[in-house]
Design a protein around this motif. Structure first.
Motif, PDB file in Angstrom:
ATOM      1  N   ALA A   1     -24.091 -40.804 -35.469  1.00 40.40           N
ATOM      2  CA  ALA A   1     -24.695 -41.931 -34.734  1.00 40.40           C
ATOM      3  C   ALA A   1     -24.538 -43.266 -35.463  1.00 40.40           C
ATOM      4  CB  ALA A   1     -26.176 -41.631 -34.493  1.00 40.40           C
ATOM      5  N   SER A   2     -24.355 -43.212 -36.775  1.00 42.64           N
ATOM      6  CA  SER A   2     -24.251 -44.456 -37.555  1.00 42.64           C
ATOM      7  C   SER A   2     -22.983 -45.224 -37.172  1.00 42.64           C
ATOM      8  CB  SER A   2     -24.233 -44.111 -39.046  1.00 42.64           C
ATOM      9  OG  SER A   2     -23.735 -45.182 -39.783  1.00 42.64           O
ATOM     10  N   GLY A   3     -23.098 -46.546 -37.127  1.00 44.12           N
ATOM     11  CA  GLY A   3     -21.954 -47.376 -36.746  1.00 44.12           C
ATOM     12  C   GLY A   3     -20.844 -47.349 -37.775  1.00 44.12           C
TER      13      GLY A   3
ATOM     14  N   ARG B   1     -18.936 -42.163 -28.012  1.00 42.51           N
ATOM     15  CA  ARG B   1     -19.362 -43.438 -28.622  1.00 42.51           C
ATOM     16  C   ARG B   1     -18.659 -43.651 -29.961  1.00 42.51           C
ATOM     17  NH1 ARG B   1     -24.675 -42.501 -26.207  1.00 42.51           N
ATOM     18  NH2 ARG B   1     -25.292 -41.233 -27.993  1.00 42.51           N
ATOM     19  N   ASN B   2     -18.485 -42.561 -30.705  1.00 40.53           N
ATOM     20  CA  ASN B   2     -17.791 -42.656 -31.997  1.00 40.53           C
ATOM     21  C   ASN B   2     -16.337 -43.041 -31.793  1.00 40.53           C
ATOM     22  OD1 ASN B   2     -16.583 -41.234 -34.648  1.00 40.53           O
ATOM     23  ND2 ASN B   2     -18.756 -41.663 -34.944  1.00 40.53           N
ATOM     24  N   ASP B   3     -15.722 -42.415 -30.795  1.00 47.00           N
ATOM     25  CA  ASP B   3     -14.315 -42.725 -30.505  1.00 47.00           C
ATOM     26  C   ASP B   3     -14.155 -44.135 -29.936  1.00 47.00           C
ATOM     27  OD1 ASP B   3     -13.474 -40.314 -31.424  1.00 47.00           O
ATOM     28  OD2 ASP B   3     -13.244 -39.363 -29.467  1.00 47.00           O
ATOM     29  N   LEU B   4     -15.198 -44.633 -29.293  1.00 54.51           N
ATOM     30  CA  LEU B   4     -15.163 -45.987 -28.725  1.00 54.51           C
ATOM     31  C   LEU B   4     -14.963 -47.014 -29.839  1.00 54.51           C
ATOM     32  CD1 LEU B   4     -15.556 -47.479 -25.998  1.00 54.51           C
ATOM     33  CD2 LEU B   4     -17.980 -47.663 -26.545  1.00 54.51           C
TER      34      LEU B   4
ATOM     35  N   LEU C   1      -8.519 -37.823 -19.677  1.00 56.11           N
ATOM     36  CA  LEU C   1      -8.194 -39.170 -20.164  1.00 56.11           C
ATOM     37  C   LEU C   1      -6.707 -39.330 -20.496  1.00 56.11           C
ATOM     38  CD1 LEU C   1     -11.266 -39.926 -22.468  1.00 56.11           C
ATOM     39  CD2 LEU C   1     -10.729 -41.035 -20.293  1.00 56.11           C
ATOM     40  N   THR C   2      -6.031 -38.213 -20.860  1.00 58.99           N
ATOM     41  CA  THR C   2      -4.600 -38.301 -21.239  1.00 58.99           C
ATOM     42  C   THR C   2      -3.689 -37.837 -20.115  1.00 58.99           C
ATOM     43  OG1 THR C   2      -4.785 -36.106 -22.253  1.00 58.99           O
ATOM     44  CG2 THR C   2      -5.071 -37.998 -23.700  1.00 58.99           C
ATOM     45  N   ALA C   3      -4.230 -37.717 -18.932  1.00 58.01           N
ATOM     46  CA  ALA C   3      -3.411 -37.238 -17.800  1.00 58.01           C
ATOM     47  C   ALA C   3      -2.253 -38.190 -17.515  1.00 58.01           C
ATOM     48  CB  ALA C   3      -4.291 -37.076 -16.554  1.00 58.01           C
ATOM     49  N   ASN C   4      -2.439 -39.509 -17.775  1.00 52.78           N
ATOM     50  CA  ASN C   4      -1.387 -40.495 -17.490  1.00 52.78           C
ATOM     51  C   ASN C   4      -0.805 -41.114 -18.753  1.00 52.78           C
ATOM     52  OD1 ASN C   4      -1.737 -40.258 -14.652  1.00 52.78           O
ATOM     53  ND2 ASN C   4      -3.607 -41.525 -14.820  1.00 52.78           N
ATOM     54  N   GLY C   5      -1.023 -40.479 -19.880  1.00 56.90           N
ATOM     55  CA  GLY C   5      -0.485 -41.007 -21.132  1.00 56.90           C
ATOM     56  C   GLY C   5      -1.389 -40.675 -22.294  1.00 56.90           C
ATOM     57  N   LYS C   6      -0.819 -40.748 -23.510  1.00 56.31           N
ATOM     58  CA  LYS C   6      -1.573 -40.316 -24.696  1.00 56.31           C
ATOM     59  C   LYS C   6      -2.578 -41.348 -25.177  1.00 56.31           C
ATOM     60  CE  LYS C   6       1.910 -37.287 -26.768  1.00 56.31           C
ATOM     61  NZ  LYS C   6       2.690 -37.041 -28.006  1.00 56.31           N
ATOM     62  N   GLU C   7      -2.406 -42.609 -24.796  1.00 56.75           N
ATOM     63  CA  GLU C   7      -3.251 -43.654 -25.361  1.00 56.75           C
ATOM     64  C   GLU C   7      -4.674 -43.575 -24.804  1.00 56.75           C
ATOM     65  OE1 GLU C   7      -3.327 -48.447 -26.241  1.00 56.75           O
ATOM     66  OE2 GLU C   7      -1.900 -47.654 -24.790  1.00 56.75           O
ATOM     67  N   ILE C   8      -5.648 -43.661 -25.730  1.00 53.27           N
ATOM     68  CA  ILE C   8      -7.070 -43.671 -25.355  1.00 53.27           C
ATOM     69  C   ILE C   8      -7.579 -45.089 -25.572  1.00 53.27           C
ATOM     70  CG2 ILE C   8      -9.359 -42.697 -25.828  1.00 53.27           C
ATOM     71  CD1 ILE C   8      -7.390 -40.613 -24.797  1.00 53.27           C
ATOM     72  N   ARG C   9      -7.949 -45.754 -24.436  1.00 53.31           N
ATOM     73  CA  ARG C   9      -8.408 -47.141 -24.514  1.00 53.31           C
ATOM     74  C   ARG C   9      -9.928 -47.207 -24.418  1.00 53.31           C
ATOM     75  NH1 ARG C   9      -3.997 -46.988 -21.140  1.00 53.31           N
ATOM     76  NH2 ARG C   9      -5.385 -46.846 -19.325  1.00 53.31           N
ATOM     77  N   LYS C  10     -10.474 -48.313 -24.888  1.00 52.57           N
ATOM     78  CA  LYS C  10     -11.932 -48.484 -24.859  1.00 52.57           C
ATOM     79  C   LYS C  10     -12.459 -48.465 -23.435  1.00 52.57           C
ATOM     80  CE  LYS C  10     -12.713 -50.772 -29.246  1.00 52.57           C
ATOM     81  NZ  LYS C  10     -13.647 -51.602 -29.983  1.00 52.57           N
ATOM     82  N   ASP C  11     -11.724 -49.080 -22.515  1.00 54.11           N
ATOM     83  CA  ASP C  11     -12.165 -49.139 -21.114  1.00 54.11           C
ATOM     84  C   ASP C  11     -12.347 -47.735 -20.545  1.00 54.11           C
ATOM     85  OD1 ASP C  11     -11.985 -51.798 -21.405  1.00 54.11           O
ATOM     86  OD2 ASP C  11     -10.180 -52.080 -20.167  1.00 54.11           O
ATOM     87  N   ASP C  12     -11.375 -46.855 -20.867  1.00 49.64           N
ATOM     88  CA  ASP C  12     -11.442 -45.481 -20.342  1.00 49.64           C
ATOM     89  C   ASP C  12     -12.690 -44.765 -20.860  1.00 49.64           C
ATOM     90  OD1 ASP C  12      -9.013 -45.980 -19.148  1.00 49.64           O
ATOM     91  OD2 ASP C  12      -7.854 -45.130 -20.806  1.00 49.64           O
ATOM     92  N   LEU C  13     -12.986 -44.946 -22.151  1.00 48.65           N
ATOM     93  CA  LEU C  13     -14.138 -44.273 -22.764  1.00 48.65           C
ATOM     94  C   LEU C  13     -15.454 -44.796 -22.180  1.00 48.65           C
ATOM     95  CD1 LEU C  13     -12.907 -44.235 -26.470  1.00 48.65           C
ATOM     96  CD2 LEU C  13     -13.133 -42.263 -24.977  1.00 48.65           C
ATOM     97  N   GLU C  14     -15.523 -46.140 -21.988  1.00 54.90           N
ATOM     98  CA  GLU C  14     -16.742 -46.732 -21.410  1.00 54.90           C
ATOM     99  C   GLU C  14     -16.977 -46.221 -19.992  1.00 54.90           C
ATOM    100  OE1 GLU C  14     -15.908 -50.853 -21.926  1.00 54.90           O
ATOM    101  OE2 GLU C  14     -16.828 -50.954 -23.923  1.00 54.90           O
ATOM    102  N   GLN C  15     -15.883 -46.045 -19.253  1.00 58.12           N
ATOM    103  CA  GLN C  15     -15.992 -45.558 -17.867  1.00 58.12           C
ATOM    104  C   GLN C  15     -16.575 -44.136 -17.837  1.00 58.12           C
ATOM    105  OE1 GLN C  15     -12.322 -46.139 -15.794  1.00 58.12           O
ATOM    106  NE2 GLN C  15     -13.166 -45.544 -13.809  1.00 58.12           N
ATOM    107  N   VAL C  16     -16.098 -43.281 -18.739  1.00 56.13           N
ATOM    108  CA  VAL C  16     -16.600 -41.903 -18.803  1.00 56.13           C
ATOM    109  C   VAL C  16     -18.068 -41.897 -19.231  1.00 56.13           C
ATOM    110  CG1 VAL C  16     -16.361 -39.649 -19.925  1.00 56.13           C
ATOM    111  CG2 VAL C  16     -14.319 -40.947 -19.318  1.00 56.13           C
TER     112      VAL C  16
END
Length: 965
Positions: free
Chosen positions: A897-899, A789-792, A724-739
């Protein structure tokens, strides 16, 4: 003491004189002849023509035109007949072991001259014409009647149908089988016996007199044989008994038949004894009888030196005890090795009548390991060996002696956790190349085993001056194993033995396990160590019997048979009652002339042993005319009370601590949070692990413990965020949902982590999961999803580092001056959002804890929050390395698991509002101050390394055995 064989020698010499060349003396077994010969020579001061000595089985073999068949070949021949007669498609693998049982039944049929046509007749016919069986006495008729009461022909079940259909064929199988064997010129023992009896012509026998000495139970063939020779005037009979268990019980009120005298009474009636009854009243003569209970089997063996000293003390000057008048009788022959090790040096000569079990030699364990390696230990579908099978071979002493690479290879496999190594990676020298070459087929496997044994033979070729008895035994065991395997190889190559590899494995292991190596020596000299069967006809002044337990004498359980018990009884075949009566006779006959009798039994209830004395001991306790001493053995040791262990910080230990952790001497040295936590939990454990440098040995385990589970999860998480950080340090929601939406990719991350951390295989290889490992892999995948999911919910954020090493040099004051220590370790994850830097430690087990204050982290106690101590240590280091607020966090994946879940650590008193530690700067000074104090305490010579008071921490400690807790 006058022995039975001395009485026979005297009487025979008086009746026949000096020339015994036309006399054959027949014993139940051959051992008695060695002692008898000595007694016979003492009857005259002139040379005597020696008689011929022969055992009963040898006599029948000599009179038979056939050779005794090889047991394996006999089963193979029976299988051919079975297939022809029944048209069965049953394989030899399924048939083999019950084929042995059928031969045993045929053997019993022949030895007891049973009419096979009548026995194996149609069961319905047997029931209908039972009244016409005039050869049956009333007891036998009753036995058949009982059989049909319990076995209803009318009410059929599938199992009964199978039994009846096979029973109807057994008569044909029996006759066909005997005919085939006769044509081949081979026979089983019963067939040989029956033929000799049926064709016997006493006038054509080689010797004028046949002297039968010391028999007890006779089968029908032997009885007929004895009768025919007696009628021809060629037989003399010498029976050994005592009136205590023959005549006296008959004179009791009410009269009864003693179990030990049952068969002797029958024999005396048919074949009168050459010796008068007057010489057989010895059991009532004065005896010293002791019953001793022991807490274990081996304790009995350890009692031997004391027993030997006690019998030598009783020596009278006029009748000194000879060593050969002492006997150690083992009811449990597995005690042989402990007994041999327990015999004291003052015993000059020992004669061991039983063979040394091949199963207790290195050759047996080596062959077993090789068989396992090439059968169950090799997976033909993948072309790989299994680690457990490989390890057994590599650890074997023979492999270590013949291969210089074996030890290193075994350590390498352990270190790399190689569950399924390839043959190519195991062939590290010539010998290992031979061992780890896969073999398929029966012949190839047997040839492989013989080749390996030839290699091992090199170790024994040089006869050393220091060769002890065990080396000689091992040399013999090597030869025995080689000949056994060769015997099988010949049968396989001749097409006689066609079985599956698994059956060959079972057959080989059983053949080897039941084989014995004979001891060489002079049998009539020295103290006798023997099994119960070898005592027949022999008498000893001093006798000790070990393991005289119920189940050992008489032996527990009857032999398996295809012929039901009631039919065996009805047709006069051998039953369990016969065997019990035989053992009763052995017991009473053995003690009847002994002067000092010591009987030991094991009181421990374990396995098949119920901890009871033998029924014969109990019976003798009731019947004995002697006073019996009841004693017990007690282990000569008292339980050790646990003692406190304390290691003082001597100058040597302080020096070692400086040398190991001083940054100026070792720039790469490190004081990790684990080391500091260990010191706080148990100072002694810290000493063992981090000062003395001790650690538990590596081992390969298919099980995944909690630590390894966590390591695999950490690596899988690292791989995800690395991509996920291969092209930069930022972790976006889109990237996490894709994985999260790509199941295959997630599984690949877990598979890769398993390959790297557990299987240690190339990334191109497919991991070979077993059931438990597969479940663990699925759980780790679900945890990985939970993390994402937690990181999302936390995204977007910046990933500053994964598995990042952080250190800081801290100087402390010690009695020897300033000391610079490198403190730090590996942080699972560092991320940032807005003005906060999170130090995240993943946890895949346990429960979150809330410390009351910083002091609690440094106070040894049950439930001290050691995970938080570790995270706070990293937080204190990171506070000095950058300007953002530092929030130490523990992410409990299985609870996330809790929101509303937040991994940030909280602090506060019990039942008081809790404070989030989202800026560690408020706690840093106190933490560092206490850390300084802790480090100074570690290097304080006055503070010893002591054991923890919390014994719960000892349960899973690697050093528990050292502390004896």
């Amino acid at each position: 003491m006058q022995t039975f064989l001395q009485l026979v020698a005297q009487d025979l010499y008086q009746k026949i004189g000096n020339d015994l060349s036309r006399v054959a003396i027949v014993f139940p077994n051959k051992r008695a002849s060695l002692f008898f010969n000595e007694y016979l020579a003492m009857q005259s001061d002139r040379p005597i023509w020696s008689p011929a000595y022969v055992s009963i089985s040898e006599l029948f073999r000599q009179l038979s035109p056939w050779k005794s068949g090889d047991p394996i070949r006999l089963v193979c021949e029976l299988y051919k007949v079975f297939r022809e007669e029944t048209r069965s498609e049953e394989t030899l693998d399924d048939f083999y072991f019950w084929g042995e049982l059928l031969i045993s039944d045929f053997d019993d049929v022949d030895k007891n001259l049973v009419d096979a046509d009548r026995l194996f007749s149609n069961l319905q016919d047997l029931k209908n014409i039972m009244d016409d069986y005039d050869f049956l006495d009333s007891e036998q008729e009753e036995a058949i009647r009982q059989f049909f009461q319990n076995f209803s022909i009318e009410r059929r079940t599938q199992l009964k149908e199978k039994f009846i259909s096979l029973w109807d064929k057994l008569g044909d199988i029996y006759h066909h089988y005997r005919h085939n064997l006769a044509e081949l010129g081979i026979a089983y023992e019963g067939m040989m016996y029956r033929y000799v009896m049926e064709e016997l012509q006493p006038d054509k026998l080689k010797y004028e007199h046949y002297v039968f000495v010391g028999f007890n139970v006779l089968n029908k063939v032997e009885t007929k044989f004895f009768e025919r020779l007696r009628e021809a005037g060629k037989a003399l009979f010498y029976w050994d008994y005592d009136i205590f268990y023959t005549r006296l019980p008959r004179e009791n009120t009410p009269p009864y038949t003693h179990e030990a005298g049952e068969f002797i009474l029958r024999n005396l009636k048919i074949f009168p004894n050459e010796l008068p009854e007057a010489v057989f009243d010895t059991l009532r003569k004065p005896k010293n009888v002791r019953f001793i209970s022991a807490p274990t089997e081996n304790a009995q063996a350890r009692y031997l030196p004391e027993w030997i000293r006690s019998v030598t003390k009783r020596d009278l000057p006029e009748t000194p005890v000879k060593e050969k008048e002492n006997a150690v009788v083992l009811c449990n022959e597995a005690l042989l090795l402990p007994v041999l090790h327990s015999i004291p040096s003052e015993v000059k000569n020992v004669n061991i009548t039983m063979g040394f079990p091949l199963a207790q030699t290195p050759v047996y364990s080596f062959v077993s390991a090789l068989i396992e390696l090439q059968t169950t230990g090799y997976r033909r579908d993948t072309g790989r060996y299994q680690y457990e099978a490989v390890q057994s071979v590599l650890k074997h002493p023979y492999t270590r002696q013949l291969s210089t690479s074996a030890e290193g290879l075994e350590k390498q496999l352990t270190r790399d956790n190689r569950f399924f190594p390839l043959p190519s990676e195991l062939k590290q020298d010539t010998f290992l190349g031979q061992i780890f070459t896969p073999k398929t087929g029966l012949s190839a496997l047997c040839q492989y085993l013989t080749e390996m044994l030839r290699e091992v033979a090199v170790l024994y070729r040089k006869e050393q001056e220091t060769d002890d008895i065990f080396n000689q035994l091992y040399r013999e065991s090597l030869f025995k194993s080689y000949t056994l395997i060769n015997r099988l190889l010949n049968l396989i190559d001749n097409g006689e033995l066609n079985i599956q590899i698994e059956t060959l494995r079972r057959l080989l292991c059983r053949l080897l396990a039941t084989s014995n190596i004979p001891f060489h020596g002079e049998p009539a000299i020295g103290m006798q160590v023997m099994g119960v069967l070898e005592t027949r006809n022999l008498d000893f002044r001093n006798l000790i019997m070990l393991s005289l337990n119920e189940g050992q004498l008489p032996k527990a359980g009857g032999d398996s048979s295809f012929i039901p018990y009631n039919l065996r009884k009805a047709f006069g075949m051998t039953t369990i009652e016969h065997k019990n009566a035989v053992y009763a006779y052995y017991f009473y006959r053995l003690i009847q002339r002994a002067e000092n009798v010591t009987l030991l039994y094991n009181t421990a209830s374990e396995g098949l042993n119920r901890g009871e004395m033998s029924r014969f001991m109990l019976q003798f306790l009731v019947e004995s005319p002697h006073t019996i001493s009841r004693e017990y053995l007690e282990a000569g040791q008292s339980p050790q009370s646990g003692r406190e262990i304390s290691v003082e910080k001597t100058p040597e230990i302080i020096t070692r601590m400086y040398e190991r952790y001083d940054v100026n001497r070792h720039p790469r040295s490190l004081f990790s949070p684990s080391a500091l936590n260990t010191y706080l939990d148990c100072r002694l454990k810290f000493y063992y692990r981090y000062v003395a440098g001790l650690k538990a040995p590596d081992e390969v385990s298919a099980e995944i413990d909690s630590a390894l589970f966590g390591t695999i999860f950490h690596r899988a998480a690292e791989l995800v965020y690395k991509d996920l950080t291969a092209n930069g340090k930022e972790i976006r929601k889109d990237d996490l949902e894709q994985v999260l939406s790509n199941d295959i990719k997630l599984q690949n991350y877990v598979d890769t982590a398993f390959k790297e951390e557990f299987f240690h295989v190339a990334l191109t290889e497919k991991p070979e999961y077993n059931g438990t490992q597969l479940i663990n892999a699925k759980v780790i995948t679900s945890y990985l999803r939970q993390l994402l999911r937690n990181d999302l919910q936390y995204a977007p954020f910046f990933m500053e580092g994964m598995e990042k090493k952080v250190t800081e040099i801290i100087e402390i004051e010690t009695p020897q001056g300033k000391l610079a220590l490198n403190i730090g370790g590996t942080i699972d994850r560092i991320d940032s959002k807005d003005d906060t830097l999170r130090i995240v430690d993943y946890k895949t087990g346990g429960s979150p804890k809330t410390p009351e204050n910083i002091k609690q982290l440094f106070t040894p106690a049950d439930g001290r929050p050691n995970y938080i101590f570790q995270t706070f240590l990293y937080a204190s280091i990171m506070c000095r390395k950058q300007s953002l607020k530092v929030a130490p966090s523990l992410l409990y994946i299985h609870r996330a698991a809790s929101g509303t879940y937040s991994p940030v650590i909280e602090m506060g008193e019990a039942r008081q509002p809790k404070i989030l530690v989202n800026n560690f700067a408020f706690y840093e000074d106190e933490f560092r101050e206490r850390l300084q104090t802790l480090l100074q305490e570690i290097y304080n010579p006055e503070e010893a390394f002591t054991q923890t008071e919390d014994t719960k921490k000892c349960e899973f400690c690697d050093f528990r055995e050292l502390c004896r807790r």
